[in-house]
Each structure stands twice: as C-alpha cells, then as structure tokens.
Design a protein around this motif. Structure first.
Motif, PDB file in Angstrom:
ATOM      1  N   HIS A  63       0.837  -1.208   0.000  1.00 63.30           N
ATOM      2  CA  HIS A  63       0.000   0.000   0.000  1.00 63.30           C
ATOM      3  C   HIS A  63       0.869   1.253   0.000  1.00 63.30           C
ATOM      4  O   HIS A  63       1.882   1.307   0.696  1.00 63.30           O
ATOM      5  CB  HIS A  63      -0.905   0.036   1.237  1.00 63.30           C
ATOM      6  CG  HIS A  63      -1.753  -1.188   1.369  1.00 63.30           C
ATOM      7  ND1 HIS A  63      -2.805  -1.452   0.525  1.00 63.30           N
ATOM      8  CD2 HIS A  63      -1.662  -2.237   2.231  1.00 63.30           C
ATOM      9  CE1 HIS A  63      -3.346  -2.606   0.864  1.00 63.30           C
ATOM     10  NE2 HIS A  63      -2.667  -3.110   1.888  1.00 63.30           N
ATOM     11  N   GLY A  64       0.432   2.234  -0.787  1.00 67.23           N
ATOM     12  CA  GLY A  64       1.070   3.553  -0.695  1.00 67.23           C
ATOM     13  C   GLY A  64       2.280   3.748  -1.588  1.00 67.23           C
ATOM     14  O   GLY A  64       2.917   4.810  -1.517  1.00 67.23           O
ATOM     15  N   SER A  66       2.156   2.332  -5.032  1.00 71.78           N
ATOM     16  CA  SER A  66       1.770   1.952  -6.403  1.00 71.78           C
ATOM     17  C   SER A  66       1.854   3.131  -7.380  1.00 71.78           C
ATOM     18  O   SER A  66       2.111   2.939  -8.563  1.00 71.78           O
ATOM     19  CB  SER A  66       0.371   1.347  -6.421  1.00 71.78           C
ATOM     20  OG  SER A  66      -0.540   2.265  -5.882  1.00 71.78           O
ATOM     21  N   GLU A 120       5.073  -7.369   0.298  1.00 65.98           N
ATOM     22  CA  GLU A 120       3.949  -8.309   0.474  1.00 65.98           C
ATOM     23  C   GLU A 120       4.421  -9.703   0.876  1.00 65.98           C
ATOM     24  O   GLU A 120       3.670 -10.465   1.485  1.00 65.98           O
ATOM     25  CB  GLU A 120       3.076  -8.375  -0.786  1.00 65.98           C
ATOM     26  CG  GLU A 120       3.767  -8.931  -1.993  1.00 65.98           C
ATOM     27  CD  GLU A 120       2.850  -9.008  -3.213  1.00 65.98           C
ATOM     28  OE1 GLU A 120       1.673  -8.617  -3.111  1.00 65.98           O
ATOM     29  OE2 GLU A 120       3.344  -9.453  -4.258  1.00 65.98           O
TER      30      GLU A 120
END
Ligand SMILES: Cc1cc2nc3c(=O)[nH]c(=O)nc-3n(C[C@H](O)[C@H](O)[C@H](O)COP(=O)(O)O)c2cc1C
Length: 173
Positions: A63-64, A66, A120
């Motif tokens: 997240h954050g 991309s 991830e």
C-alpha cells in the motif's frame, strides 16, 4: 517559502512529461544542501527514471507505493546508519527539502515510507528496494520521493482548517 508550504499537497498522479535534466540537477543540489546533524551527511540519493525500475519500486510494499509506477522520477533516500545516530532525521529533512524544491519548480511530489514497512512477501520493504537497485546491505532505506508534473490539482488546506489548538505558548495548555 510560506507560499510553498501553503500550496504543497501530495501528488500521486503525474503526466507523462519527463522532468527536464536541468531541474533534476537542481533537485540533486537541493538534496545535497540539506542540513544534517554534526554535518555527517550520512545519506545517499538514488535518482531513478528507468520505467522498469520505477515499476518494481512501486511494488516494494502493498500500500502507498503503487503511484510510483506512473511517476517519471523517484528519489530513493538511503543512509549509512553507522555514520550518524540520527540518520532517520537527516533523511527526513532531505526528503522534505526535495519536496519543497520540487514544489518551487511547479512539480508535484509524494513521499513513500520504506523504513519500518514490509513487502507483500513479509520481508522488509527496505530489502526489496535494496535488491531492485543493487544497494549494499550496509545501507538503510528511509523513503522514496516520487516527483513529476501534476495530473491532479489539490487545493491548499484552508487556513481555518489548521489545527491551531496544537500551537502552544510558553506552557502546554
Ligand atoms: C513520514 C511520511 C510518510 C508517508 N508515507 C506515504 C506513503 O507511503 N504513501 C503515500 O502515498 N503517501 C505517504 N505520505 C504522504 C501523506 O499521506 C501526506 O503527506 C498526508 O496525507 C498529508 O497530505 P498532504 O501531503 O497533501 O498535505 C507520507 C508522508 C510522510 C510525512
């Protein structure tokens, strides 16, 4: 300077236009002029404009990050932690210096936090960035600043919305 602080908003959408070489050079100068504790200058700045590398950096955490995929430029801010016990602060100051310098050239920017974040896979996002860019294991990665020409307009936060109750005089009250 006050106008820069009023108008700076995080930009995560950029046009396809590249940041001209003269501006990249000025951004590099601004980064290198950042103040550091004891003038230790523990940081290293990796300017990235290769689209494949930007794409891979955009996946350094779930997240954050991309938006980096479509940024024309990113600056990875890393440091040799053995050179300063306050390298985190030194890197943060360089990051915001870069953001205000970008703002002064009418470029948008946004911070991507890397330190203390995870890829991830569960590995530290720092390690993912190190692999992508071939950074030595001895360096720590603090953040990435994505920079480019704005494809979105975000208004300044109105003065009435500033949290003035967080300002105190002489004693906390
Ligand atoms: C230490 C720090 C870490 C941040 N990390 C991210 C991030 O990982 N991804 C992101 O999109 N924005 C990140 N931001 C941007 C903030 O979300 C943004 O500054 C905040 O929401 C206020 O909005 P503004 O910058 O438009 O005033 C970060 C900002 C700071 C100062």
């Amino acid at each position: 300077m006050l106008d820069l602080t009023r108008n700076r908003r995080s930009t995560r959408k950029f046009t396809d236009r590249n940041v001209p070489g003269e501006l990249v050079a000025l951004l590099q100068e601004a980064a290198l002029r950042s103040p550091t504790s004891k003038n230790n200058r523990p940081w290293e700045f990796i300017f990235v404009d290769d689209s494949e590398l930007l794409n891979r950096l955009s996946e350094c955490k779930p997240h954050g990050a991309s938006f980096l995929k479509h940024a024309p430029l990113a600056v990875v801010i890393a440091a040799d932690a053995s050179k300063s016990d306050v390298w985190v602060e030194d890197c943060a100051i360089a990051a915001i210096t870069l953001q205000y310098a970008a703002q002064s050239f009418d470029l948008g920017s946004c911070w991507v936090q890397v330190r203390k974040r995870q890829h991830e896979s569960g590995e530290p996002a720092e390690d993912a960035v190190k692999k992508i860019l071939g950074l030595p294991q001895s360096l720590r990665v603090a953040s990435i600043i994505g920079i480019g020409y704005r494809a979105e307009h975000r208004s300044p936060v109105p003065a009435e919305k500033l949290e003035t109750h967080k300002i105190h005089f002489n004693r906390y009250q």
